[in-house]
Design an enzyme around this catalytic site. Structure first.
Site, PDB file in Angstrom:
ATOM      1  CB  CYS A 305     -58.556   7.285  18.496  1.00  0.00           C
ATOM      2  SG  CYS A 305     -59.578   7.847  17.114  1.00  0.00           S
ATOM      3  CG  ASP A 429     -52.931  11.172  21.324  1.00  0.00           C
ATOM      4  OD1 ASP A 429     -53.787  10.386  20.978  1.00  0.00           O
ATOM      5  OD2 ASP A 429     -52.264  11.981  20.884  1.00  0.00           O
ATOM      6  CG  HIS A 431     -54.388   8.664  18.195  1.00  0.00           C
ATOM      7  ND1 HIS A 431     -54.864   9.611  18.965  1.00  0.00           N
ATOM      8  CD2 HIS A 431     -55.309   8.238  17.341  1.00  0.00           C
ATOM      9  CE1 HIS A 431     -56.043  10.148  18.208  1.00  0.00           C
ATOM     10  NE2 HIS A 431     -56.329   9.218  17.250  1.00  0.00           N
TER      11      HIS A 431
END
Length: 472
Positions: A305, A429, A431
């Site tokens: 990440c 994000d 992820h």
């Protein structure tokens, strides 16, 4: 290198004319003044072509053809010189409409703040009316140089809601002839012997009210060799010398053109801003691409990440023209950390996490970008960092990487109220593991506004705030 037509407006229609014009000339001497004279004479012929009745503008993906110098004659007959420019949209077919054979049903919406793009193709009629003179054959033996290149004409004008096709055609022909003048200057200025550098028109979107402008650069010449021209442009448009407005990477990307690399750009623009009492929104300035898990045939789910957040930051510096270096891969990031002595050689090719401090080191090593680090001892303190984050996005405008525990995210902005202290964070994000589907990414919150409870209230966080170079 010079600027052509520009108008600043948030509404209306952009007409963009593109097409090749062949530059062909025979040089009987390599004497520079004589060569320049022949090239200028050839450009004079091109000027005449653009202003002649043979000049044709074809509206892309439609049956519409316009002769701008023949009384603005057009086909189909329903189109007249007094037809509004925005009404041309009704004739443009989408892929779906082409399959059904139906004409476009796009309706004009005068309340819309978005700008529509109409693409036109520049052509020249090959046939002429009337009798042709008989051919004359001659034979001559002489040594000469034949120069041949294609000029990539690319002109834009922005029209208002009440502008007619006649108005637009006059401005388009003027823009084409102006661009030919600028191309001639670029060719003569950068000509080496009998070698030509092809002129390259690029469009740049400047802060309002300056709007969209066009600059002609020599193709293949890097930004590092064009600093003098950029300084002149900054002076001409009264721009501060701390932002690379006219670097090639900063050229305007038209909304109707897909990016070839497949990455999404600026997904946050599809979001609605949160409403706070006496609050203001401070966001990333410029363009970035969204990097997340599982892209680039790389399975980094569960450990990459921070690498992806770093790639998003690097894409920002690349697409603003601060660097010509491509976004680094995971291995290039790892190698950079080995090169600066932060990691052992065995780190390269591993699946080890990195954090904000490593992100700072890589940015400095690969891009020569410095960063500030904000230390937050526990997540609950992030709610009080509104002023610092707002100032960062106001002055630097770069994406921020935040790492805490085993998670990393990218902060693209904050909505913050100075009076109440309320704050929301615009989070990208890394992820996410799905396809580049903007609707899913925004609907599911992979790019979205989050409250202070988004952070682990007891975990510590480090924020890497990249500082943009103050340069043109």
């Amino acid at each position: 290198m010079v600027v052509s037509d520009s108008q600043s407006s948030d509404t209306g229609t952009i007409l963009r004319v593109r097409g090749p014009l062949g530059l062909k000339c025979q040089l009987d001497s390599t004497d520079a003044p004589l060569m320049h004279k022949v090239i200028s004479r050839t450009f004079g012929t091109l000027h005449s072509q653009v202003k002649s009745e043979a000049c044709v503008l074809a509206v892309c993906d439609s049956p519409v053809i316009i002769w701008p110098n023949r009384g603005v004659h057009a086909t189909p007959d329903e189109i007249t010189p007094n037809t509004l420019c925005e009404d041309l949209q009704q004739w443009i077919q989408t892929d779906e409409q082409e399959s059904t054979g139906k004409r476009s049903a796009r309706k004009k919406n005068k309340k819309s703040s978005s700008v529509s793009i109409i693409n036109l193709h520049l052509m020249m009629e090959a046939t002429t009316t009337g009798p042709l003179p008989p051919p004359i054959l001659t034979r001559a033996i002489q040594k000469s140089h034949f120069l041949s290149t294609t000029l990539p004409m690319d002109c834009v004008i922005r029209t208002a809601c009440n502008d007619t096709i006649k108005d637009a055609c006059e401005r388009l022909v003027e823009a084409l002839t102006h661009q030919l003048c600028e191309m001639e200057k670029v060719i003569l200025q950068h000509m080496k012997g009998t070698m030509l550098l092809v002129p390259e028109p690029l469009h740049f979107l400047l802060p309002e009210p300056k709007g969209l402008v066009t600059v002609v650069y020599p193709a293949g010449v890097p930004d590092s060799q064009l600093e003098t021209q950029r300084k002149e442009l900054h002076q001409q448009f009264e721009l501060q010398d701390d932002w690379p407005y006219f670097r090639k990477a900063n050229a305007y990307h038209f909304p109707n053109e897909p990016y070839k690399d497949g990455y999404l750009r600026n997904p946050h623009l599809a979001l609605t801003h949160p409403t706070l009492d006496n609050g203001k929104v401070y966001m990333v300035q410029g363009i970035y691409s969204y990097h997340h898990y599982m892209q680039d045939h790389m399975d980094d789910n569960g450990w990459g990440c921070a690498y992806r957040s770093l790639q998003t930051i690097c894409s920002w510096f690349e697409q603003q023209g601060y660097t010509e270096r491509p976004v680094p891969t995971h291995k290039e990031i790892q190698q950079a950390l080995v090169d600066v002595g932060d990691k052992q050689k065995s780190f390269v090719g591993s699946r080890q996490w990195i954090g904000s401090i490593e992100v700072q080191a890589v940015l400095n090593q690969l891009l020569e970008v410095t960063s500030k680090i904000m230390f937050v001892s526990q997540g609950s303190e992030l709610a009080s960092k509104g002023r610092e984050l707002a100032n960062h996005f106001l002055t630097e405008g770069t994406p921020v990487m935040i790492g805490g525990g085993v998670l990393a995210h990218t902060i693209l902005g904050v909505a913050w109220s100075e009076t109440t202290g309320q704050i929301r964070y615009l989070i990208l994000d890394p992820h996410y593991t799905g396809a580049e589907d903007l609707q899913i990414i925004t609907d599911k919150g992979w790019c979205g506004w989050k409250g202070p409870d988004f952070w682990d209230q007891t975990a510590y966080y480090n924020l890497c705030l990249p500082q943009r170079p103050k340069t043109i």
